[in-house]
Write a protein that holds these residues in place. Structure first.
Motif, short mmCIF file in Angstrom:
data_model
loop_
_atom_site.label_atom_id
_atom_site.label_comp_id
_atom_site.label_asym_id
_atom_site.label_seq_id
_atom_site.Cartn_x
_atom_site.Cartn_y
_atom_site.Cartn_z
N PHE A 91 -11.71 42.61 7.12
CA PHE A 91 -10.26 42.42 7.17
C PHE A 91 -10.07 40.94 7.43
CE2 PHE A 91 -6.09 42.20 9.04
CZ PHE A 91 -5.37 43.09 8.26
N VAL A 92 -9.60 40.22 6.43
CA VAL A 92 -9.55 38.76 6.54
C VAL A 92 -8.15 38.24 6.22
CG1 VAL A 92 -11.98 38.53 5.92
CG2 VAL A 92 -10.26 38.36 4.14
N THR A 93 -7.85 37.08 6.76
CA THR A 93 -6.64 36.34 6.42
C THR A 93 -7.06 35.18 5.54
OG1 THR A 93 -5.68 36.92 8.56
CG2 THR A 93 -4.68 35.08 7.37
N PHE A 94 -6.39 35.04 4.40
CA PHE A 94 -6.82 34.01 3.45
C PHE A 94 -5.63 33.19 2.97
CE2 PHE A 94 -5.85 37.85 1.14
CZ PHE A 94 -5.14 37.41 0.02
N ALA A 95 -5.94 31.99 2.50
CA ALA A 95 -4.94 31.11 1.91
C ALA A 95 -4.52 31.72 0.57
CB ALA A 95 -5.50 29.71 1.72
N GLU A 96 -3.25 31.70 0.29
CA GLU A 96 -2.73 32.30 -0.93
C GLU A 96 -3.44 31.74 -2.17
OE1 GLU A 96 1.50 32.65 -3.28
OE2 GLU A 96 1.50 32.32 -1.12
N GLY A 97 -3.87 32.63 -3.05
CA GLY A 97 -4.53 32.22 -4.27
C GLY A 97 -5.99 31.84 -4.11
N ASN A 98 -6.61 32.26 -3.01
CA ASN A 98 -7.99 31.86 -2.73
C ASN A 98 -8.81 33.02 -2.17
OD1 ASN A 98 -8.14 28.78 -3.17
ND2 ASN A 98 -6.24 29.10 -2.06
N TYR A 99 -8.87 34.13 -2.91
CA TYR A 99 -9.58 35.31 -2.45
C TYR A 99 -10.13 36.07 -3.65
CZ TYR A 99 -10.23 39.96 -0.33
OH TYR A 99 -10.75 41.14 0.11
N ILE A 100 -11.38 36.49 -3.54
CA ILE A 100 -11.96 37.34 -4.58
C ILE A 100 -12.99 38.27 -3.95
CG2 ILE A 100 -13.75 35.67 -5.22
CD1 ILE A 100 -13.36 36.68 -8.17
N PHE A 101 -12.99 39.52 -4.43
CA PHE A 101 -13.99 40.51 -4.02
C PHE A 101 -14.54 41.12 -5.30
CE2 PHE A 101 -15.09 44.95 -2.89
CZ PHE A 101 -16.12 44.67 -2.03
N PHE A 102 -15.86 41.06 -5.46
CA PHE A 102 -16.46 41.61 -6.67
C PHE A 102 -17.86 42.13 -6.40
CE2 PHE A 102 -17.38 37.07 -6.57
CZ PHE A 102 -18.71 36.98 -6.92
N TYR A 103 -18.36 42.89 -7.36
CA TYR A 103 -19.72 43.42 -7.31
C TYR A 103 -20.55 42.78 -8.41
CZ TYR A 103 -17.88 47.31 -4.54
OH TYR A 103 -17.28 48.07 -3.57
N ILE A 104 -21.81 42.54 -8.10
CA ILE A 104 -22.82 42.22 -9.11
C ILE A 104 -23.87 43.30 -8.95
CG2 ILE A 104 -24.53 40.58 -9.94
CD1 ILE A 104 -22.91 38.35 -8.61
N GLY A 105 -23.83 44.28 -9.83
CA GLY A 105 -24.68 45.45 -9.66
C GLY A 105 -24.27 46.17 -8.39
N GLN A 106 -25.20 46.37 -7.47
CA GLN A 106 -24.91 47.04 -6.21
C GLN A 106 -24.53 46.07 -5.09
OE1 GLN A 106 -28.31 49.39 -5.17
NE2 GLN A 106 -27.95 50.88 -6.79
N LEU A 107 -24.60 44.79 -5.37
CA LEU A 107 -24.33 43.77 -4.35
C LEU A 107 -22.85 43.41 -4.33
CD1 LEU A 107 -25.76 41.83 -2.33
CD2 LEU A 107 -25.71 40.16 -4.17
N SER A 108 -22.25 43.44 -3.14
CA SER A 108 -20.84 43.07 -2.98
C SER A 108 -20.73 41.60 -2.59
CB SER A 108 -20.18 43.90 -1.88
OG SER A 108 -20.26 45.26 -2.18
N CYS A 109 -19.66 40.97 -3.05
CA CYS A 109 -19.40 39.58 -2.66
C CYS A 109 -17.93 39.44 -2.30
CB CYS A 109 -19.73 38.63 -3.80
SG CYS A 109 -19.29 36.92 -3.38
N LEU A 110 -17.69 38.90 -1.14
CA LEU A 110 -16.33 38.59 -0.67
C LEU A 110 -16.29 37.09 -0.42
CD1 LEU A 110 -13.53 39.39 0.34
CD2 LEU A 110 -14.55 39.92 2.54
N LEU A 111 -15.37 36.39 -1.09
CA LEU A 111 -15.24 34.95 -0.96
C LEU A 111 -13.77 34.64 -0.75
CD1 LEU A 111 -16.52 32.07 -1.24
CD2 LEU A 111 -16.01 32.25 -3.69
N TRP A 112 -13.46 33.85 0.31
CA TRP A 112 -12.07 33.48 0.57
C TRP A 112 -12.00 32.17 1.30
CZ3 TRP A 112 -14.85 36.43 3.88
CH2 TRP A 112 -14.68 36.23 5.26
N LYS A 113 -10.82 31.55 1.20
CA LYS A 113 -10.55 30.32 1.92
C LYS A 113 -9.61 30.64 3.06
CE LYS A 113 -7.82 26.73 0.51
NZ LYS A 113 -7.42 25.59 -0.30
N SER A 114 -9.88 30.08 4.25
CA SER A 114 -9.01 30.30 5.40
C SER A 114 -7.68 29.64 5.18
CB SER A 114 -9.64 29.71 6.67
OG SER A 114 -10.85 30.32 6.96
N SER A 115 -6.64 30.24 5.77
CA SER A 115 -5.32 29.62 5.66
C SER A 115 -5.10 28.61 6.77
CB SER A 115 -4.23 30.67 5.71
OG SER A 115 -4.39 31.52 6.81
#
Length: 115
Positions: A91-115
């Motif tokens: 559960f994260v707070t992120f700067a608008e327009g700077n968040y992505i959550f995706f899978y590569i196969g079975q691996l999850s990736c969450l990338l975001w910029k702090s606001s």
């Protein structure tokens, strides 16, 4: 204890981008493509997920990405965070327009910029 990239069954580079499933994208498409490619590069370069996540964070904080189509600089200034793994909640707070959550196969990736 960290899972190594091999333990997480990360796909090879040639298959990696074809196995990407974006679940949530709140960033421009060009930045999302850079995010996916940076994660794939980090997973190939390092043997564990911790080092790969640090690679992604560090590269985004360097603020040196260029859009290949327009040849313009894409700003990624700020503090970025990256989580890679197979099982985690967030559960994260992120700067608008700077968040992505995706899978590569079975691996999850969450990338975001702090606001």
């Amino acid at each position: 204890m960290y899972l190594s990239a091999k333990e997480a069954k990360v796909p090879e580079k040639k298959d990696a981008t074809s196995q990407v499933i974006v679940k949530v994208q709140k960033m421009p498409d060009n930045l999302a493509a850079i995010a996916v490619q940076t994660v794939v590069d980090g997973l190939e370069k390092f043997n564990d997920l911790h080092a790969s996540a640090d690679y992604v964070k560090t590269n985004f904080e360097k603020d040196n990405f260029i859009d290949e189509e327009t040849n313009e600089k894409i700003s990624t200034k700020g503090v970025w965070h990256c989580i890679l793994g197979r099982k985690f909640g967030s559960f994260v707070t992120f700067a608008e327009g700077n968040y992505i959550f995706f899978y590569i196969g079975q691996l999850s990736c969450l990338l975001w910029k702090s606001s």
